[in-house]
Each structure stands twice: as C-alpha cells, then as structure tokens.
Design an enzyme around this catalytic site. Structure first.
Site, PDB file in Angstrom:
ATOM      1  N   HIS A 185      54.214 -66.367  -4.262  1.00 48.09           N
ATOM      2  CA  HIS A 185      54.849 -65.331  -5.088  1.00 48.09           C
ATOM      3  C   HIS A 185      56.366 -65.486  -5.133  1.00 48.09           C
ATOM      4  O   HIS A 185      56.999 -65.930  -4.183  1.00 48.09           O
ATOM      5  CB  HIS A 185      54.525 -63.949  -4.517  1.00 48.09           C
ATOM      6  CG  HIS A 185      53.053 -63.677  -4.424  1.00 48.09           C
ATOM      7  ND1 HIS A 185      52.514 -62.723  -3.601  1.00 48.09           N
ATOM      8  CD2 HIS A 185      51.985 -64.248  -5.042  1.00 48.09           C
ATOM      9  CE1 HIS A 185      51.210 -62.720  -3.711  1.00 48.09           C
ATOM     10  NE2 HIS A 185      50.848 -63.636  -4.586  1.00 48.09           N
ATOM     11  N   LYS A 203      63.866 -63.237   1.919  1.00 49.33           N
ATOM     12  CA  LYS A 203      62.919 -62.586   2.845  1.00 49.33           C
ATOM     13  C   LYS A 203      63.115 -63.107   4.266  1.00 49.33           C
ATOM     14  O   LYS A 203      63.151 -64.314   4.488  1.00 49.33           O
ATOM     15  CB  LYS A 203      61.473 -62.862   2.406  1.00 49.33           C
ATOM     16  CG  LYS A 203      61.134 -62.266   1.051  1.00 49.33           C
ATOM     17  CD  LYS A 203      59.844 -62.793   0.492  1.00 49.33           C
ATOM     18  CE  LYS A 203      59.670 -62.350  -0.959  1.00 49.33           C
ATOM     19  NZ  LYS A 203      58.597 -63.073  -1.639  1.00 49.33           N
ATOM     20  N   TYR A 213      58.272 -58.098   6.802  1.00 50.17           N
ATOM     21  CA  TYR A 213      59.386 -58.867   6.241  1.00 50.17           C
ATOM     22  C   TYR A 213      60.397 -57.973   5.547  1.00 50.17           C
ATOM     23  O   TYR A 213      60.030 -56.987   4.901  1.00 50.17           O
ATOM     24  CB  TYR A 213      58.899 -59.994   5.318  1.00 50.17           C
ATOM     25  CG  TYR A 213      57.960 -59.628   4.210  1.00 50.17           C
ATOM     26  CD1 TYR A 213      56.642 -59.273   4.470  1.00 50.17           C
ATOM     27  CD2 TYR A 213      58.366 -59.665   2.876  1.00 50.17           C
ATOM     28  CE1 TYR A 213      55.762 -58.971   3.445  1.00 50.17           C
ATOM     29  CE2 TYR A 213      57.496 -59.363   1.854  1.00 50.17           C
ATOM     30  CZ  TYR A 213      56.197 -59.020   2.141  1.00 50.17           C
ATOM     31  OH  TYR A 213      55.320 -58.706   1.120  1.00 50.17           O
ATOM     32  N   ASP A 230      46.163 -63.737  -7.551  1.00 48.97           N
ATOM     33  CA  ASP A 230      46.593 -65.024  -6.982  1.00 48.97           C
ATOM     34  C   ASP A 230      45.710 -66.174  -7.483  1.00 48.97           C
ATOM     35  O   ASP A 230      46.184 -67.294  -7.651  1.00 48.97           O
ATOM     36  CB  ASP A 230      46.590 -64.964  -5.452  1.00 48.97           C
ATOM     37  CG  ASP A 230      47.725 -64.116  -4.917  1.00 48.97           C
ATOM     38  OD1 ASP A 230      47.796 -63.913  -3.688  1.00 48.97           O
ATOM     39  OD2 ASP A 230      48.557 -63.644  -5.737  1.00 48.97           O
TER      40      ASP A 230
HETATM   41  C1  LIG Z   1      54.872 -56.784  -2.840  1.00 49.44           C
HETATM   42  C2  LIG Z   1      54.690 -55.302  -3.099  1.00 49.44           C
HETATM   43  C3  LIG Z   1      53.467 -54.787  -3.502  1.00 49.44           C
HETATM   44  N1  LIG Z   1      53.327 -53.452  -3.729  1.00 49.44           N
HETATM   45  C4  LIG Z   1      52.024 -52.941  -4.133  1.00 49.44           C
HETATM   46  C5  LIG Z   1      51.467 -53.564  -5.407  1.00 49.44           C
HETATM   47  C6  LIG Z   1      49.985 -53.606  -5.195  1.00 49.44           C
HETATM   48  O1  LIG Z   1      49.400 -52.388  -5.640  1.00 49.44           O
HETATM   49  C7  LIG Z   1      49.827 -53.699  -3.676  1.00 49.44           C
HETATM   50  C8  LIG Z   1      49.479 -55.098  -3.192  1.00 49.44           C
HETATM   51  O2  LIG Z   1      50.405 -55.982  -3.786  1.00 49.44           O
HETATM   52  P1  LIG Z   1      50.183 -57.537  -3.707  1.00 49.44           P
HETATM   53  O3  LIG Z   1      48.721 -57.850  -3.860  1.00 49.44           O
HETATM   54  O4  LIG Z   1      51.159 -58.187  -4.670  1.00 49.44           O
HETATM   55  O5  LIG Z   1      50.621 -57.844  -2.206  1.00 49.44           O
HETATM   56  P2  LIG Z   1      50.835 -59.316  -1.586  1.00 49.44           P
HETATM   57  O6  LIG Z   1      49.807 -60.267  -2.127  1.00 49.44           O
HETATM   58  O7  LIG Z   1      50.949 -59.126  -0.134  1.00 49.44           O
HETATM   59  O8  LIG Z   1      52.244 -59.757  -2.168  1.00 49.44           O
HETATM   60  C9  LIG Z   1      53.287 -60.221  -1.332  1.00 49.44           C
HETATM   61  O9  LIG Z   1      52.863 -61.458  -0.831  1.00 49.44           O
HETATM   62  C10 LIG Z   1      53.790 -62.496  -0.660  1.00 49.44           C
HETATM   63  C11 LIG Z   1      53.485 -63.174   0.650  1.00 49.44           C
HETATM   64  C12 LIG Z   1      55.209 -62.178  -0.792  1.00 49.44           C
HETATM   65  O10 LIG Z   1      56.083 -62.877  -0.272  1.00 49.44           O
HETATM   66  C13 LIG Z   1      55.620 -61.047  -1.626  1.00 49.44           C
HETATM   67  O11 LIG Z   1      56.488 -60.210  -0.890  1.00 49.44           O
HETATM   68  C14 LIG Z   1      54.537 -60.226  -2.172  1.00 49.44           C
HETATM   69  O12 LIG Z   1      54.253 -60.748  -3.451  1.00 49.44           O
HETATM   70  O13 LIG Z   1      51.091 -53.311  -3.117  1.00 49.44           O
HETATM   71  C15 LIG Z   1      54.386 -52.564  -3.579  1.00 49.44           C
HETATM   72  O14 LIG Z   1      54.246 -51.336  -3.806  1.00 49.44           O
HETATM   73  N2  LIG Z   1      55.602 -53.057  -3.196  1.00 49.44           N
HETATM   74  C16 LIG Z   1      55.792 -54.403  -2.939  1.00 49.44           C
HETATM   75  O15 LIG Z   1      56.930 -54.798  -2.561  1.00 49.44           O
END
Ligand SMILES: Cc1cn([C@H]2C[C@H](O)[C@@H](COP(=O)(O)OP(=O)(O)O[C@H]3O[C@H](C)C(=O)[C@H](O)[C@H]3O)O2)c(=O)[nH]c1=O
Length: 185
Positions: free
Chosen positions: A61, A70, A130, A166
């Site tokens: 991401h 980060k 992070y 993803d």
């Molecule tokens: C990233 C983020 C997500 N969300 C909400 C949005 C979705 O409803 C839920 C899950 O989000 P997501 O599936 O994008 O989460 P990750 O797959 O852990 O995403 C992260 O994973 C990789 C490792 C990264 O480095 C990024 O910080 C970030 O993209 O949390 C938020 O409310 N705030 C946030 O800052």
C-alpha cells in the site's frame, strides 16, 4: 539504540535498546530527538494498530496525494516487513527491502513517504503498531500487487490471506502514472 541505513535511499532499520528483567521487558519505541538520524520527513500525526492472524498479508500500500512516512514496530509475534521504493526519479526506484520484525528483537523500520509497504505474518498472531507522517486519505489510497513478478519479492509465504482489495491491485508497471515523486532525500 542503533539506526542503520539500508540499501534503499531514506529507509532505515532501527534497533532499540531492550531492557529485560524478571517481570518482562521495556523498550522506548520512539523519542523525537533520538530518531532524527533516521531523517524522518516531518512530525508523526497518526498512530495505527492492526492485529492479524498467521498467513495474513497486508499490502503493498501507498498513498499518492498524501504519502505517509511510517515508523513500524511489531508489539506481538513476528512479521516479514517489506518496503518498495516507488518514488519516480529515485536512485533505488523499483527496488525492495525485506526484514523480519518481532516482539523479541523489537527491531523497527522507518519507511519514508513514497514507498509501498506491506507485511506478512509469521507467528500465530501479530500486533502491528506504526506511526504515520500524514493522515489516512482514502481518495489517495493506491496499491501494488503483492506478488508482482517484476518486483520478485521473496515473501516467506506462498498462499497468503489477502483482502479483496489487495487481491485486485495491479503490478508496478501498470501504475507508472500514479506514483509519487522522489524528493531528493
Ligand atoms: C489504513 C487505514 C484504514 N482505515 C480503515 C479502512 C478500512 O475500513 C479498515 C481496514 O483498512 P485496510 O484494509 O486498508 O487496512 P490494512 O490492509 O491494514 O492497510 C494498511 O496496511 C499497510 C500495511 C499499510 O502500510 C497501510 O498503513 C495501510 O494501507 O480500516 C482507517 O480508518 N484508517 C487508516 O489509516
């Protein structure tokens, strides 16, 4: 603590001092004055925490309009963490760096803005904390496919648990008009 450069411009590995005793251990996971040497781009404005089961892979991401630096710490379990330099004009463009982060070593990674980031979980569960140098901006969210054959990242797992989002990302070569620019640092 030691701040170690990596082969990628602006990406640093941090080895904090871990103070163990009969009760457990204590670690400082951030102190502004001490982390300056990691050339952190600007103050941290958001802290995130994710909890994942074994085999999960989150990534790769990045945010286009509000790229986030980060500082990554694994507070439970172990992960293989990967940062990919996707900054157009960077001397290390297209190169990736991977390292195991765990609650044993408490090793950290500082990933500068403009990198794509992801990790996979090696332990039963992983707690992933992070700090970010910019806020979450859904409109600016972008990603690259975790197993992009041109990046050829040596992930230690072959069939990860991925979100639908993803699974749908494209390869770096298909994202050339949607990449951040290298700031020269
Ligand atoms: C990233 C983020 C997500 N969300 C909400 C949005 C979705 O409803 C839920 C899950 O989000 P997501 O599936 O994008 O989460 P990750 O797959 O852990 O995403 C992260 O994973 C990789 C490792 C990264 O480095 C990024 O910080 C970030 O993209 O949390 C938020 O409310 N705030 C946030 O800052």
């Amino acid at each position: 603590m030691r701040i170690l450069p990596t082969p990628l411009s602006g990406l640093f590995q941090i080895e904090p001092d871990v103070f163990g005793d009969a009760r457990g251990k204590f670690v400082e996971i951030f102190r502004e004055s001490r982390y300056d040497a990691a050339a952190i781009e600007k103050p941290f404005v958001q802290d995130n925490f994710s909890w994942s089961v074994r085999g999960t892979l989150r990534g790769l991401h990045y945010q286009l309009g509000r790229p986030q630096g980060k500082l990554v710490t694994v507070v439970k379990g172990s992960v293989y963490d990967v940062a990919v330099d996707i900054r157009q004009g960077s001397p290390t463009f297209g190169q990736w760096y991977g390292v195991e982060l765990s609650d044993t070593t408490m090793r950290q990674l500082y990933i500068p803005p403009g990198f794509a980031h992801g990790f996979c979980v090696l332990s039963e569960e992983a707690g992933f904390l992070y700090k970010c140098t910019d806020v979450y901006s859904p409109a600016d969210e972008r990603g690259i496919l975790w197993n992009d054959p041109e990046l050829a990242i040596s992930w230690p797992i072959t069939t990860p648990l991925l979100s639908a989002k993803d699974q749908a990302y494209k390869c770096l070569a298909d994202m050339m008009t949607e990449l951040p620019r290298y700031s020269g640092r």
